[in-house]
Structures are given as C-alpha cells and as structure tokens.
Design a protein around this motif. Structure first.
Motif, PDB file in Angstrom:
ATOM      1  N   ASN A  19     -77.863 -68.004  80.145  1.00 26.99           N
ATOM      2  CA  ASN A  19     -78.448 -67.584  81.417  1.00 26.99           C
ATOM      3  C   ASN A  19     -77.715 -68.217  82.591  1.00 26.99           C
ATOM      4  N   PRO A  20     -77.902 -67.676  83.806  1.00 27.82           N
ATOM      5  CA  PRO A  20     -77.207 -68.226  84.982  1.00 27.82           C
ATOM      6  C   PRO A  20     -77.851 -69.475  85.571  1.00 27.82           C
ATOM      7  N   GLY A  21     -79.054 -69.842  85.111  1.00 36.49           N
ATOM      8  CA  GLY A  21     -79.697 -71.045  85.633  1.00 36.49           C
ATOM      9  C   GLY A  21     -80.533 -70.801  86.867  1.00 36.49           C
ATOM     10  N   THR A  22     -80.939 -69.565  87.098  1.00 33.48           N
ATOM     11  CA  THR A  22     -81.845 -69.261  88.206  1.00 33.48           C
ATOM     12  C   THR A  22     -83.284 -69.586  87.786  1.00 33.48           C
ATOM     13  N   ALA A  23     -84.200 -69.557  88.742  1.00 29.59           N
ATOM     14  CA  ALA A  23     -85.601 -69.813  88.422  1.00 29.59           C
ATOM     15  C   ALA A  23     -86.130 -68.765  87.442  1.00 29.59           C
ATOM     16  N   GLU A  24     -85.654 -67.527  87.570  1.00 27.02           N
ATOM     17  CA  GLU A  24     -86.108 -66.459  86.684  1.00 27.02           C
ATOM     18  C   GLU A  24     -85.418 -66.512  85.329  1.00 27.02           C
ATOM     19  N   ARG A  25     -84.200 -67.016  85.282  1.00 31.60           N
ATOM     20  CA  ARG A  25     -83.417 -67.052  84.043  1.00 31.60           C
ATOM     21  C   ARG A  25     -82.802 -68.451  83.880  1.00 31.60           C
ATOM     22  N   PRO A  26     -83.626 -69.416  83.516  1.00 32.33           N
ATOM     23  CA  PRO A  26     -83.139 -70.808  83.426  1.00 32.33           C
ATOM     24  C   PRO A  26     -82.250 -71.013  82.200  1.00 32.33           C
ATOM     25  N   VAL A  27     -81.422 -72.052  82.273  1.00 26.78           N
ATOM     26  CA  VAL A  27     -80.667 -72.475  81.101  1.00 26.78           C
ATOM     27  C   VAL A  27     -81.571 -73.321  80.213  1.00 26.78           C
ATOM     28  N   ARG A  28     -81.097 -73.597  78.993  1.00 26.28           N
ATOM     29  CA  ARG A  28     -81.901 -74.324  78.014  1.00 26.28           C
ATOM     30  C   ARG A  28     -81.639 -75.820  78.045  1.00 26.28           C
ATOM     31  N   SER A  29     -80.435 -76.246  78.434  1.00 26.41           N
ATOM     32  CA  SER A  29     -80.061 -77.656  78.296  1.00 26.41           C
ATOM     33  C   SER A  29     -79.580 -78.251  79.609  1.00 26.41           C
ATOM     34  N   ILE A  30     -79.822 -79.532  79.752  1.00 28.61           N
ATOM     35  CA  ILE A  30     -79.325 -80.268  80.919  1.00 28.61           C
ATOM     36  C   ILE A  30     -77.807 -80.297  80.912  1.00 28.61           C
ATOM     37  N   ALA A  31     -77.206 -80.398  79.721  1.00 30.00           N
ATOM     38  CA  ALA A  31     -75.744 -80.411  79.631  1.00 30.00           C
ATOM     39  C   ALA A  31     -75.150 -79.125  80.203  1.00 30.00           C
ATOM     40  N   ARG A  32     -75.762 -77.972  79.933  1.00 27.12           N
ATOM     41  CA  ARG A  32     -75.257 -76.712  80.485  1.00 27.12           C
ATOM     42  C   ARG A  32     -75.441 -76.678  81.989  1.00 27.12           C
ATOM     43  N   ALA A  33     -76.559 -77.170  82.476  1.00 30.12           N
ATOM     44  CA  ALA A  33     -76.760 -77.216  83.925  1.00 30.12           C
ATOM     45  C   ALA A  33     -75.691 -78.065  84.595  1.00 30.12           C
ATOM     46  N   ALA A  34     -75.299 -79.169  83.939  1.00 35.23           N
ATOM     47  CA  ALA A  34     -74.258 -80.037  84.501  1.00 35.23           C
ATOM     48  C   ALA A  34     -72.927 -79.308  84.608  1.00 35.23           C
ATOM     49  N   GLN A  35     -72.659 -78.412  83.670  1.00 35.36           N
ATOM     50  CA  GLN A  35     -71.413 -77.641  83.745  1.00 35.36           C
ATOM     51  C   GLN A  35     -71.411 -76.679  84.925  1.00 35.36           C
ATOM     52  N   LEU A  36     -72.592 -76.250  85.344  1.00 36.31           N
ATOM     53  CA  LEU A  36     -72.714 -75.318  86.459  1.00 36.31           C
ATOM     54  C   LEU A  36     -72.886 -76.016  87.805  1.00 36.31           C
ATOM     55  N   ALA A  37     -73.177 -77.302  87.783  1.00 36.24           N
ATOM     56  CA  ALA A  37     -73.528 -78.024  89.008  1.00 36.24           C
ATOM     57  C   ALA A  37     -72.308 -78.276  89.881  1.00 36.24           C
ATOM     58  N   LYS A  38     -72.578 -78.390  91.164  1.00 33.44           N
ATOM     59  CA  LYS A  38     -71.572 -78.738  92.166  1.00 33.44           C
ATOM     60  C   LYS A  38     -72.223 -79.700  93.149  1.00 33.44           C
ATOM     61  N   PRO A  39     -71.455 -80.328  94.027  1.00 36.66           N
ATOM     62  CA  PRO A  39     -72.081 -81.247  94.986  1.00 36.66           C
ATOM     63  C   PRO A  39     -73.229 -80.576  95.740  1.00 36.66           C
ATOM     64  N   GLY A  40     -74.329 -81.308  95.846  1.00 40.09           N
ATOM     65  CA  GLY A  40     -75.503 -80.791  96.530  1.00 40.09           C
ATOM     66  C   GLY A  40     -76.465 -80.042  95.646  1.00 40.09           C
ATOM     67  N   THR A  41     -76.193 -80.000  94.334  1.00 39.55           N
ATOM     68  CA  THR A  41     -77.074 -79.272  93.413  1.00 39.55           C
ATOM     69  C   THR A  41     -78.308 -80.093  93.070  1.00 39.55           C
ATOM     70  N   VAL A  42     -79.459 -79.454  93.050  1.00 45.42           N
ATOM     71  CA  VAL A  42     -80.671 -80.019  92.480  1.00 45.42           C
ATOM     72  C   VAL A  42     -80.936 -79.274  91.177  1.00 45.42           C
ATOM     73  N   VAL A  43     -80.924 -79.995  90.068  1.00 43.83           N
ATOM     74  CA  VAL A  43     -81.202 -79.421  88.757  1.00 43.83           C
ATOM     75  C   VAL A  43     -82.669 -79.673  88.455  1.00 43.83           C
ATOM     76  N   HIS A  44     -83.478 -78.623  88.484  1.00 40.04           N
ATOM     77  CA  HIS A  44     -84.914 -78.724  88.248  1.00 40.04           C
ATOM     78  C   HIS A  44     -85.167 -78.567  86.750  1.00 40.04           C
ATOM     79  N   VAL A  45     -85.735 -79.589  86.123  1.00 40.61           N
ATOM     80  CA  VAL A  45     -85.994 -79.541  84.690  1.00 40.61           C
ATOM     81  C   VAL A  45     -87.502 -79.405  84.487  1.00 40.61           C
ATOM     82  N   ALA A  46     -87.897 -78.311  83.872  1.00 37.18           N
ATOM     83  CA  ALA A  46     -89.313 -78.016  83.681  1.00 37.18           C
ATOM     84  C   ALA A  46     -89.909 -78.920  82.607  1.00 37.18           C
ATOM     85  N   PRO A  47     -91.232 -79.101  82.618  1.00 33.80           N
ATOM     86  CA  PRO A  47     -91.871 -79.856  81.538  1.00 33.80           C
ATOM     87  C   PRO A  47     -91.514 -79.259  80.173  1.00 33.80           C
ATOM     88  N   GLY A  48     -91.306 -80.151  79.214  1.00 36.43           N
ATOM     89  CA  GLY A  48     -90.946 -79.699  77.881  1.00 36.43           C
ATOM     90  C   GLY A  48     -90.183 -80.778  77.149  1.00 36.43           C
TER      91      GLY A  48
END
Length: 369
Positions: A19-48
């Motif tokens: 998934n692209p990591g949007t609120a509607e289509r989140p990614v599954r792992s923090i590691a994948r979010a880190a690959q998509l992150a850039k300066p100024g990114t807030v990575v929101h991790v849902a309960p789970g």
C-alpha cells in the motif's frame, strides 16, 4: 506538536506493505514506512501488535525531523518475531528521528536471535521518548550472546559507534532488563555512549546499571530519573573503550535523580574529568551510595524517598507521598519543564527530585507494571 504541513504516513496491523501508506491504505510495517519517509514525515502507527527486529535508516533534518508516533500512547506494541534475526527490537540509524509512545515487549521470545536491545539508536539528534521497554535479554541464551565479545545490551541505547551525537532518552519506563537475580556489567537499563541527555525515566529491575554511560560519553545531562533495583549502579558516569574520541567523560550534570535500593548508588568509572556536577540527588538505601573517584556530590538528600507505594519488583506507585524529602529538594538548573507524566515543573516552591513532580491535581494512580 505536529506541524500542519508535515508529510503523513500511516501504519496499521491490518495494512499491507504494498500500500502507499495513506490513512485509507496504510502499510503493515514500520520498516516499510521508513523506506517511504522523508524529512518532516510523521509516521502514525495505529494500535496493534507489530513484529520487531527491524531497522529504520531514513533521516530527517533539524528543522524537519521524522517522527514515528504511536497514535495511542503505549498501544502500538512491538514483539519478537517467530524466528528473530536481529539483536535489536528497533535499530534506528537515522539522524533527526523521534520515536514516541511505543511499547517494546521482549517477553514472548519465540526463537532465533534473542533481543539484546529494546531500542538501539545511533542517529545524531535522535530522541526516544514516552516508550515502555521491558523484558529484554531475559533468558540464558540472551545473556550468553551479551557476554560474547563484550556485546552487551540495554533497554534503550544511544550509541556513537556510527557517529551519533546529541541523543536524548526521555520520559521512558524501562524494566526487567536481563534475567532475574543475575548481575552483569554489560546489560543496562538506559545506556548512553555519546553526548546527550537522559531525562525523566523510570528504570528498575536491571541486571547491570540503571543508567550507564561509557565509550564516548561526555557532556551528558542526567536529570530527574528514578532508578531502583539495579544490580550494578543506579547511575554510572564513565567513559572508556573509545570509538571516536579519547578524552574523559567530563562536563556532565547529574541532578535531581532519585537513586534508591540498588547495589550501588551513583558511581564514577573509567576516564572521568573534574567538571562533572553531582547536585540535588536523593541517594539512599543502596548497598553503597556513592563511589566518586574525581567528582564531589553536593546538596544530596540521604533519606527514604517515601514513595506512595514502593514495590521493588514493580507494580508500585513511584510518585512521592506527602512529606517526602524529595519534594521541592531539586534544582531548577537545566531541569526538564515537565515530568514523566507531563506534569509541569515546578508545582510548588521548587523542583521535586525524581521522575515525578508531585501535584495535587495529578491522576490518582501511577502504578506501573
């Protein structure tokens, strides 16, 4: 506070890394979010519940850090995978990164490489805050790995091995680090091996030091921590086995700490200089309260801290009871503006010693596991 113009990514245990990591289509792992992150990114991790043993390498900037945020404090829980391949639950190499509000739970080890570190961070100006880290390196296999080649371990470690400077470890609860009833000089609660700050942490049941500084540590602020039941020192101020520098640990401030019921209280070791300031600490009930080789302690409180409810195994209430000698006994110099629970300092005439500032309007129970 999160800037309105920040770039936002979303992680959910029900997401998918394709998934692209949007609120509607989140990614599954923090590691994948880190690959998509850039300066100024807030990575929101849902309960789970999320499998640990991953690395985040993306860097922010001083003006635009990358923030990994558990959307509900403590509700994004990181646990060992079925076949662990890493010694760290979370290995952060990125600079200008904030890790905020997670639970790192190593208690359900399921095989493979045992975790020796809850959070390991070596990115300059990285911050680990408001995170609960527990049950790390708890079995014999983990201790054998920690002792092999002086590998070591920690609940949270800020390291200079890859060049990291100015690392902050603040407002965390760290406990059950290493096997019960074992003593180790290699496995610690919070371990800082560089310049930085250790603030407002509650640390207990640790086989080594509660707070340990070594390797390239110097100019460290160790302020308003509560440490009990460390089988080494409550706080060790030292340096040696250098990575990037050769000078002593010097110019640090060790103030407003509550160090109680440990094997040793506050200790110096290795290469230390004459400019470390030890002021307004409550050091009491340790088998040996002070072991300073060069420094001198000033304005020490040597009395029972009088917690609301003390339980050396955990599960107590480690706020200060009315009449505690730690109330108003700290120093305002460099003290954090808020306490472990976000209560403003000071509440009364002065700063309280320890991780909690006594407030008559605070919540009625601060029991911890």
């Amino acid at each position: 506070m999160i800037a309105e113009l920040a770039f936002h990514l979303y992680v959910s245990a029900a997401g998918a890394d394709a998934n692209p990591g949007t609120a509607e289509r989140p990614v599954r792992s923090i590691a994948r979010a880190a690959q998509l992150a850039k300066p100024g990114t807030v990575v929101h991790v849902a309960p789970g519940t999320y499998e640990g043993g991953f690395q985040t390498a993306a860097s922010g900037t001083v003006e635009a850090p990358i923030v990994y945020l558990s959307e509900v404090p403590g509700a994004a829980r990181i646990v060992p995978p079925a076949d662990s391949r890493k010694q760290e639950a979370w290995d952060n190499r990125g600079a200008d990164v904030v890790i905020d509000g997670f639970e790192i739970d190593g208690g359900a080890y399921r095989g493979g490489t045992p975790w020796l570190y809850g959070v390991y961070t070596t990115g300059s100006r990285s911050v680990v805050r408001n995170t609960k880290v527990h049950d790390i390196a708890r079995d014999a296999a983990a201790m054998r790995a920690a002792n092999t080649g002086n590998q070591g371990g920690a609940g949270i470690m800020g390291d200079s091995y890859y060049g990291g400077l100015d690392i902050t470890i603040a407002g965390n609860t760290v406990y059950n680090i290493g096997p019960a009833e074992v003593r180790s000089n290699l496995v610690h609660g919070v371990y800082l091996a560089t310049r930085g700050a250790v603030l407002n942490n509650l640390i207990y049941q640790v086989v080594g030091d509660g707070v340990s500084t070594w390797h390239d540590a110097t100019e460290v602020r160790i302020l308003n921590n509560t440490v009990f039941q460390a089988r080494g020192a409550g706080i060790l101020v030292g340096a040696g086995d250098f990575y990037k520098r050769t000078g002593p640990h010097d110019g640090s401030r060790i103030s407003n700490n509550l160090v109680y019921d440990n094997a040793k209280g506050i200790e110096e070791g290795g290469a230390v200089g004459p400019r470390n300031a030890y002021t307004h600490n409550l050091v009491y009930g340790n088998r040996t309260d002070w072991r300073l080789r060069v420094g001198r302690a000033e304005a020490t409180v040597a009395a029972d801290p009088q917690f609301v409810r003390y339980d050396r195994l955990g599960g107590g209430d480690y706020r200060l009871a009315p009449g505690s000698p730690a109330i108003d006994a700290g120093t305002l110099a460099a003290a954090p503006a808020t306490d472990l629970e976000g209560v403003a300092r000071p509440q009364n005439r002065g700063i309280d010693i320890g991780a909690y500032e006594r407030s008559t309007t605070a919540k009625t129970s601060a029991a911890v596991p």
